[in-house]
Motif scaffolding. Structure first.
Motif, short mmCIF file in Angstrom:
data_model
loop_
_atom_site.label_atom_id
_atom_site.label_comp_id
_atom_site.label_asym_id
_atom_site.label_seq_id
_atom_site.Cartn_x
_atom_site.Cartn_y
_atom_site.Cartn_z
N ALA A 127 0.83 -1.21 0.00
CA ALA A 127 0.00 0.00 0.00
C ALA A 127 0.86 1.26 0.00
CB ALA A 127 -0.93 -0.01 1.22
N GLU A 128 1.99 1.23 0.71
CA GLU A 128 2.89 2.37 0.71
C GLU A 128 3.55 2.57 -0.65
OE1 GLU A 128 5.67 1.56 3.77
OE2 GLU A 128 4.14 1.32 5.33
N PHE A 129 3.87 1.47 -1.29
CA PHE A 129 4.56 1.49 -2.58
C PHE A 129 3.64 1.95 -3.71
CE2 PHE A 129 5.96 -0.77 -6.46
CZ PHE A 129 7.28 -0.34 -6.54
N LEU A 130 2.37 1.52 -3.65
CA LEU A 130 1.45 1.72 -4.77
C LEU A 130 0.40 2.80 -4.55
CD1 LEU A 130 0.87 -2.07 -5.50
CD2 LEU A 130 2.10 -0.49 -7.00
N VAL A 131 0.13 3.17 -3.29
CA VAL A 131 -0.97 4.11 -3.03
C VAL A 131 -0.45 5.35 -2.30
CG1 VAL A 131 -3.28 4.41 -2.05
CG2 VAL A 131 -2.57 2.16 -2.89
N ASP A 132 -0.16 5.20 -1.01
CA ASP A 132 0.24 6.34 -0.18
C ASP A 132 0.84 5.78 1.11
OD1 ASP A 132 0.19 8.49 1.77
OD2 ASP A 132 -1.17 9.57 0.45
N PRO A 133 1.99 6.32 1.57
CA PRO A 133 2.56 5.84 2.84
C PRO A 133 1.57 5.93 4.00
CG PRO A 133 4.16 7.19 1.67
CD PRO A 133 2.87 7.30 0.90
N ALA A 134 0.72 6.94 4.00
CA ALA A 134 -0.29 7.08 5.06
C ALA A 134 -1.30 5.96 5.01
CB ALA A 134 -0.99 8.44 4.94
N LEU A 136 -4.20 11.20 10.18
CA LEU A 136 -3.19 11.60 11.17
C LEU A 136 -1.79 11.50 10.60
CD1 LEU A 136 -2.58 12.37 14.14
CD2 LEU A 136 -2.44 9.91 14.63
N TRP A 137 -1.46 10.35 9.97
CA TRP A 137 -0.12 10.19 9.41
C TRP A 137 0.10 11.14 8.24
CZ3 TRP A 137 3.75 7.87 11.72
CH2 TRP A 137 4.92 7.64 11.00
#
Length: 539
Positions: free
Chosen positions: A107-114, A492-493
Motif C-alpha cells: 500500500a505504501e509502494f502503490l498508493v500512499d505511505p499514510a 493523522l499520518w
C-alpha cells in the motif's frame, strides 16, 4: 544465509532512517536478520489453517438457521468467489514485492505511505485482541470436558503461543502444517459422515435426502418477509462468511521469511482458495441436508462442540465419540488461529518499524531471525484473556474484539486496491503485465468487482441495527467503528508526515522488475517416489 550481528543491523537502521524508509523492496534488515524458514507446503497450510476454524466447525448451523440451506450455500459461494479475487490479486503483487508485512508495504509502494500506516495499524491492533480472544475461546472449549479453573488453560496456552512465536519460523510452519492437516482430515471425515447420515447409512436412521430443502424450504426469511426477507437472510450470512474465510490473506505476511517467495506465494494463492472454497461449499451443502433450518437445537450458543450441526446429528444417531473429536480439533483450530494472529501482528509491526512508522526497537531480532521485541509486545496483550474469568468483563472483552471484525474487509479491500493501482501504473508506464513474475488475464476485471463487493459488505455489515425494533448501540459500534479508526489513522499520518498519493508515473515498477531479473529463483524441483504421493496433500 550468513547472519550479521543483530544489534549492528538495528543500529544501522536507526542511524540511517531515511535510507531505511526509502526502501520499498526487500531491505538488508530482512535479508540479514530474518530467516527464510517457511517452505511452500508451510504457507499453503498456514492459509488453510487460518480459514478453516471455528466458523466452519461450529458456525454453519447458525448460517443455515438464518438463511436456509440454499441461502447459506449462495452466501458462502459468493464470498468464496471474492476470496478467489483477493488471493489472485495478492499473489500478483506479492510475487513482484515479496516483503515482510505484505499488502501493508504494498500500500505504501502503490498508493500512499499514510494508507500503508493506517492498514498496518489496523492489523496490529486487531491481532493484539485476536490472540487473547482465541485463548479465551479455548477455555470455553475445555469446559466441555472438565471443570478445572480456566486460569490453568490460559497460562498454558499463553506459554505455548509465546514459545511457538519466539522459536524458529520453521517450527511455527511445522506446527501450523500439522494442525491444518488435522483440520482437513476432520472436515473431509465430517462431510463424508454427513453424507452417510443423509443417505440413511446409519442403522436405525432413515434416509433424509433433500427433505429439508422442501420443508421448511431452501430459504429463511430474515427481519422482513417475502423475497426481500429471503434476500436479507442470504446477505446476513454473506457478511458472516467473510469472517469465516478470514486468514487466507496472511500467507504472504512473512514473505521475507519464505523460501523462493516469488514462486511459492503465487502457487499457494492459486491453490488454497480452491480448497477452502471446496471445503466450505461442501460443508454448507451437507449441513443444509442433514439439519433443518428450524431445528431448535441450533439455538445452542454454548461455544463448545455441542454447537456443531455435525455433533447435533451424531448425538441424535447415538454416536458418542463425535462431540469429543470435534471439540478437540476446534481447540487446535483456536490455538492455530492465535499462532497465526501472533505471526501476522508481529510481522506487520516489524514492517512498520522498517518504514519508520513504529519505534526502531521493534527491529531487534534474535540470532535465529525472529523479531523478539515484537513477539514480547504482543505477548503482553495475551493476558487480556484473564478478562474471561469475569462474566461482565467477558462481555466487554468480546465487544472489543467485535470492533476488529470489519478489519478483515478493510484488509481485503486494501489488497484489491493495491492490485488495481499496480495495473493502472503498468498501463500508464507502458509496461506489459506479462512482465510480472505471476499474472492472469482476468484479474484486472475481477479486482474492481471484488472491491465493490467488499466495500458494500463493509458498509452494510450492521444493516440489522437500522431495521425497526433491532437497534443496538453495541452492534452498531462493533460493525462500523473500524471504518473511522482507519480513516483517522490515515489522516493523522498524512497530516504529521505530509505524505502524498503516489503518482502512477512515479511508481518504480521498472526498478522492481529489474530486481526480479537480478535475483532469479531456482526452478522448482519435482517430487519423486513416495514424496510425490505425500505432497498431494498440499501440492
Amino acid at each position: 544465509m550468513n547472519k550479521k550481528d543483530v544489534n549492528i543491523g538495528v543500529d544501522a537502521a536507526a542511524g540511517h532512517g531515511e535510507d531505511l524508509e526509502a526502501s520499498d523492496f526487500v531491505t538488508q534488515l530482512e535479508n540479514n536478520n530474518l530467516t527464510r524458514g517457511l517452505r511452500q507446503r508451510h504457507i499453503q497450510m498456514i492459509a488453510i489453517a487460518g480459514a478453516i476454524g471455528t466458523g466452519l466447525f461450529l458456525g454453519l448451523g447458525g448460517s443455515i438457521q438464518t438463511a436456509g440451506p440454499l441461502g447459506a450455500l449462495l452466501g458462502y459461494t459468493t464470498v468464496g468467489l471474492i476470496v478467489c479475487a483477493v488471493q489472485f490479486a495478492l499473489g500478483e503483487v506479492a510475487a513482484l514485492l515479496p516483503v515482510t508485512g505484505s499488502f501493508v508495504r504494498h500500500a505504501e509502494f502503490l498508493v500512499d505511505p499514510a494508507f500503508g500506516f493506517a492498514i498496518g495499524l489496523n492489523i496490529v491492533y486487531g491481532n493484539l485482541l485476536s490472540v487473547p480472544a482465541e485463548i479465551s475461546a479455548i477455555c470455553v472449549l475445555f469446559q466441555f470436558w472438565t471443570d478445572l479453573t480456566p486460569v490453568v488453560w490460559i497460562c498454558i496456552f499463553i506459554a505455548l503461543t509465546f514459545i511457538v512465536g519466539i522459536s524458529f519460523v520453521s517450527i511455527y510452519g511445522e506446527v501450523e502444517f500439522f494442525f491444518a492437516s488435522l483440520k482437513i482430515l476432520l472436515i473431509i471425515f465430517l462431510i463424508i459422515f454427513g453424507l452417510v447420515i443423509d443417505l440413511g447409512g446409519i442403522p436405525g436412521q432413515e434416509r433424509i435426502g433433500f427433505r429439508y430443502w422442501k420443508s421448511p424450504g431452501p430459504f429463511v426469511e430474515h427481519i422482513a418477509t417475502g423475497r426481500w426477507g429471503q434476500f436479507l437472510g442470504y446477505w446476513s450470512v454473506m457478511t458472516n462468511a467473510v469472517f469465516s474465510f478470514a486468514g487466507v490473506e496472511s500467507l504472504a505476511m512473512a514473505a521475507a521469511e519464505t523460501q523462493n517467495p516469488r514462486r511459492n506465494i503465487p502457487k499457494a494463492c492459486k491453490k488454497v482458495f480452491a480448497r477452502v472454497l471446496l471445503f466450505y461449499v461442501l460443508a454448507v451443502l451437507v449441513v443444509g441436508m442433514i439439519v433443518s433450518s428450524d431445528d431448535p437445537r441450533l439455538n445452542n450458543y454454548t461455544g463448545d462442540a455441542t454447537m456443531s450441526p455435525f455433533v447435533i446429528v451424531a448425538s441424535a444417531a447415538g454416536i458418542k465419540a463425535i462431540p469429543s473429536v470435534v471439540n478437540a480439533v476446534v481447540i487446535t483450530s483456536a490455538w492455530s488461529s492465535s499462532n497465526q494472529a501472533l505471526l501476522s501482528g508481529t510481522r506487520v509491526l516489524y514492517a512498520l518499524a522498517i518504514k519508520g512508522q513504529a519505534p526502531k526497537i521493534f527491529l531487534r531480532t534474535t540470532s535465529w531471525g525472529v523479531p523478539y521485541v515484537c513477539v514480547c509486545f504482543n505477548t503482553c496483550f495475551m493476558f487480556l484473556a484473564f478478562m474471561a474469568l469475569s462474566n461482565s468483563a467477558t462481555t466487554v472483552f468480546w465487544w472489543l474484539v467485535d470492533l476488529t471484525a470489519a478489519g478483515v474487509l478493510v484488509s481485503w479491500s486494501s489488497i484489491l486496491l493495491n492490485h488495481i493501482r499496480l495495473n493502472m501504473a503498468m498501463k500508464k508506464q507502458g509496461i506489459s503485465r506479462t512482465e510480472l513474475p505471476f499474472c492472469n488475464r482476468w484479474t484486472p476485471y475481477s479486482s474492481p468487482v471484488a472491491l465493490v463487493m467488499c466495500l458494500t459488505i463493509l458498509f452494510t455489515g450492521g444493516f440489522s441495527t437500522f431495521t425497526k425494533g433491532n437497534w443496538s448501540a453495541s452492534d452498531f459500534v462493533s460493525a462500523y467503528l473500524d471504518i473511522p479508526l482507519v480513516i483517522a489513522a490515515f489522516l493523522l499520518w498524512k497530516f504529521i508526515k505530509g505524505t502524498k498519493f503516489v503518482s502512477l508515473a512515479d511508481i518504480p515498477l521498472r526498478e522492481a522488475l529489474d530486481e526480479v531479473a537480478r535475483y532469479p529463483e531456482p526452478p522448482e524441483p519435482k517430487a519423486t517416489g513416495w514424496k510425490r504421493i505425500v505432497a498431494f496433500l498440499w501440492d
